[in-house]
Design an enzyme around this catalytic site. Structure first.
Site, PDB file in Angstrom:
ATOM      1  N   GLU A 144       0.932  -1.186   0.010  1.00  0.00           N
ATOM      2  CA  GLU A 144       0.023  -0.092   0.112  1.00  0.00           C
ATOM      3  C   GLU A 144       0.874   1.169   0.121  1.00  0.00           C
ATOM      4  O   GLU A 144       0.859   2.048   0.794  1.00  0.00           O
ATOM      5  CB  GLU A 144      -0.988  -0.080   1.237  1.00  0.00           C
ATOM      6  CG  GLU A 144      -2.086  -1.152   1.108  1.00  0.00           C
ATOM      7  CD  GLU A 144      -2.996  -1.187   2.226  1.00  0.00           C
ATOM      8  OE1 GLU A 144      -4.163  -1.730   2.024  1.00  0.00           O
ATOM      9  OE2 GLU A 144      -2.642  -0.523   3.519  1.00  0.00           O
ATOM     10  N   GLU A 300      -6.639  -7.739  -0.955  1.00  0.00           N
ATOM     11  CA  GLU A 300      -7.249  -7.514   0.336  1.00  0.00           C
ATOM     12  C   GLU A 300      -8.611  -7.393   0.507  1.00  0.00           C
ATOM     13  O   GLU A 300      -9.110  -6.335  -0.647  1.00  0.00           O
ATOM     14  CB  GLU A 300      -6.299  -6.711   1.089  1.00  0.00           C
ATOM     15  CG  GLU A 300      -5.000  -6.740   1.562  1.00  0.00           C
ATOM     16  CD  GLU A 300      -4.432  -5.794   2.236  1.00  0.00           C
ATOM     17  OE1 GLU A 300      -5.146  -4.975   3.102  1.00  0.00           O
ATOM     18  OE2 GLU A 300      -3.095  -5.442   2.351  1.00  0.00           O
TER      19      GLU A 300
END
Length: 669
Positions: A144, A300
């Protein structure tokens, strides 16, 4: 090969006996892939240069023996405390000079050569150790990027920014021209005088701010590329990726796509937002489009509640299954969760997991297991692709420039505008690609341009050529206003699109909060947020503003240009009017839905391969919905009926999912 299924696995949080139980439960849940090691740096390198890989060897070997593939993380997303202790210069700083300290994660300056040196050294050891390991299927670099440290303003970053500017502009004179530094006495005599846009008495130079956003994105990507170079050298046959985030301004997904072997996304739908599946659909289509239709990975999502919203509600029964299948229906070849086993401590201990605190006798684990069974039952989906007749343009530079300060309205935000144009296509069951402005548009019947504030001349010409050659184009307000340096295009708004649209805009009229305008013409309704004083130069008015002076003013226009048609929307119509407009525009362009006559709330998508064609039907509504099929199709998820059984009509329960294949001896195989 079936759709990959599993989640983030963080074995450093658990003793050996729990890790042994994990392997048994993963098999029970039909897990086929895990992402391992994302936050393992402190455990594998507890002291500088001292590596302890033995415990992770046992993890990798155990997963391999269980038949579970590993998306192996490079472990560099969260440096261990010793790095900041020995090298505080690696820590990031805010625009006001506040230093960000260890104690959370992502506490590093992306430009720091010291951070990159230690990260690359770790990745080198990691790649050497696990090159050729039978469980290694994919590399997961970082995690991320830009989630917490979006930009750093420290002296190290300032020096790196000046290097970036020299490479971009060559001379200070070119920089001064691009940044319009004649305004407010900002002219530079040397690159060494340039700083990041740190906290200042008032609005910073907008071109400087825009370039710093670009630079910061490049600095993050440089970290990624440094690690990728090591992996390519040592494990050349193993693909690499990293997990991007939705609505994430710091990281340009289209730019990063060039350096990723497969796109990957983290997406957490909000169960308290009734139509969040539409936002999900937009980002799923963007991931699919970023590498021109290649399947992507959902790395995710949450099995149920997250921990970081103001109120973290659980997903209702069936929602996790529905939203997982939505990702597959829109091109995902993997469905993974954060995380496998719910943490007992730390900041994310209330974030749901595949194995919750309550263990296996829970709704979550039962739903997780059933979804794994379903995905394994349809192995032919993996690798199939989708096609779209519509392209919706998205551009990171335009969003970054649009959302800077000193604009006509702070209420004008790019994510909302993108969804306002995507929603009517999604609700109509129309397949849509989300592409950058420099993409070849010749294969599309309709191109939609939502508020593309920053527009390069070459991209404007690409749009004009597309329409001249017979294409249909819809452009919304405040598009084509500035160039790549946030300088207004001369010649009247929107200068590079003026001839194409057959109009010019004399003045912007951003509306006060709560203000509404009446629209009347081919469609009637209301609008808010924005209006414009449009002067027609060949275009015809389709809808007018009502009650705005002695003469009606155009609000929505249509212009024949070459062999095509260009529409312009000079306001924000209410959703019903926008849907009516988009329906007309797409029908004029010959754009057809995937499945005509769908009930409200039902989504239909198609993925096709060399042998099979899959039709996905997903009911996002709260009531059962009947769907008539154009021809008999086989139910790929049916448990009792043989695969040869076909259906002509089906009823989807609320949050129901159907995966149908063309009938035939190979259907569903």
């Amino acid at each position: 090969m079936a759709i990959r299924y599993g989640g983030d696995y963080n074995p450093e949080q658990w003793p050996e006996d729990v890790r042994a139980e994990d392997l048994v439960l993963m098999k029970q849940a039909h897990v086929t892939m895990v992402t391992a090691g994302i936050f393992s740096w402190a455990r594998v390198e507890p002291r500088p240069g001292a590596y302890e890989f033995g415990w992770f060897d046992r993890v990798m070997d155990g997963l391999d023996q269980a038949g579970i593939a590993v998306c192996l993380a490079t472990m560099t997303a969260s440096p261990p405390p010793w790095l900041a202790h020995h090298h505080p210069e690696t820590l990031p700083e805010d625009a006001d000079g506040t230093r960000r300290w260890p104690g959370a994660r992502q506490h590093y300056c992306p430009s720091s050569p010291v951070y990159r040196e230690h990260a690359v050294r770790l990745v080198e050891r990691l790649a050497q150790r696990y090159a050729g390991h039978p469980a290694l299927a994919l590399w997961h670099i970082g995690n991320e990027y830009g989630c917490h440290t979006r930009q750093c303003y420290c002296d190290v970053s300032a020096q790196d920014f000046r290097r970036w500017l020299r490479e971009r502009y060559g001379t200070v004179d070119a920089l001064n021209d691009a940044w319009s530094t004649a305004f407010w006495s900002q002219a530079y005599g040397d690159f060494e005088e340039v700083l990041p846009p740190r906290a200042a008495p008032t609005s910073a130079n907008p071109a400087q701010q825009l370039d710093y956003l670009r630079f910061s994105d490049d600095a993050l990507r440089a970290c990624y590329l440094a690690e990728k170079e090591v992996l390519r050298r040592i494990t050349p046959g193993v693909p690499v990726t990293t997990n991007l985030m939705p609505d994430h301004k710091p990281v340009d997904a289209f730019a990063w796509a060039r350096d990723m072997d497969v796109m990957a996304l983290d997406f957490y739908q909000d169960p308290y937002v009734a139509d969040d599946h539409i936002r999900a659909g937009y980002h799923f289509d963007l991931m699919r489009s970023a590498r021109e239709g290649q399947p992507w990975l959902l790395l995710e999502q949450a099995p149920s509640a997250v921990n970081w919203r103001p109120r973290n509600g659980p997903k209702p029964p069936g929602a996790m299954r529905l939203w997982s299948w939505q990702a597959v229906a829109q091109g995902a070849d993997a469905v993974l969760f954060f995380q496998w086993r719910q943490s007992l401590g730390g900041a994310e201990k209330y974030h749901s997991a595949m194995v919750p605190h309550g263990g296996t006798d829970t709704r979550i684990f039962r739903e997780v297991t059933e979804l794994g069974r379903e995905l394994a039952a349809v192995p032919g989906i993996e690798g199939t692709r989708s096609e779209a007749q519509v392209a919706l343009l998205a551009d990171w530079d335009s969003r970054r420039a649009l959302e800077l300060d000193s604009r006509p309205s702070t209420a004008l935000q790019a994510p909302e505008r993108a969804l306002a144009h995507y929603r009517p296509l999604f609700e109509a069951g129309v397949a849509c690609d989300v592409v950058p402005p420099d993409r070849d548009l010749t294969g599309y019947r309709l191109v939609v341009v939502p508020n593309l504030y920053l527009l390069r001349a070459e991209d404007a010409e690409r749009l004009a050529a597309y329409v001249r050659d017979g294409g249909h184009l819809l452009v919304s307000f405040f598009s084509g206003i500035v160039d790549a340096h946030d300088r207004v295009h001369p010649g009247g708004y929107p200068a590079p699109l003026r001839e194409l649209l057959g109009l010019w805009v004399e003045e912007f009229r951003p509306l006060d909060e709560g203000a509404r305008l009446l629209l009347r013409g081919r469609y009637s309704g209301r609008a808010d947020l924005w209006a414009e004083d449009i002067v027609l130069e060949g275009a015809g008015s389709v809808v007018d503003f009502v009650g705005e002076g002695p003469a009606l003013r155009p609000a929505i226009t249509r212009h024949s240009y070459g062999r095509g048609t260009a529409w312009y929307v000079g306001t924000r119509p209410d959703p019903g009017l926008m849907r009516a407009l988009m329906d007309d525009v797409r029908e004029a362009a010959g754009v057809t839905p995937v499945l005509p006559g769908l009930p409200s709330g039902v989504q239909a998508t198609v993925r096709s391969g060399a042998r099979e064609r899959y039709l996905f039907l997903l009911n996002h509504g709260q009531e059962p919905a009947g769907v008539a099929l154009p021809e008999p199709m086989a139910d790929a998820l049916a448990q009792a009926a043989p695969r040869a059984a076909t259906v002509h009509h089906l009823t989807l329960p609320a949050r129901g999912v159907a995966v149908l294949t063309e009938p035939g001896p190979q259907a569903g195989s």
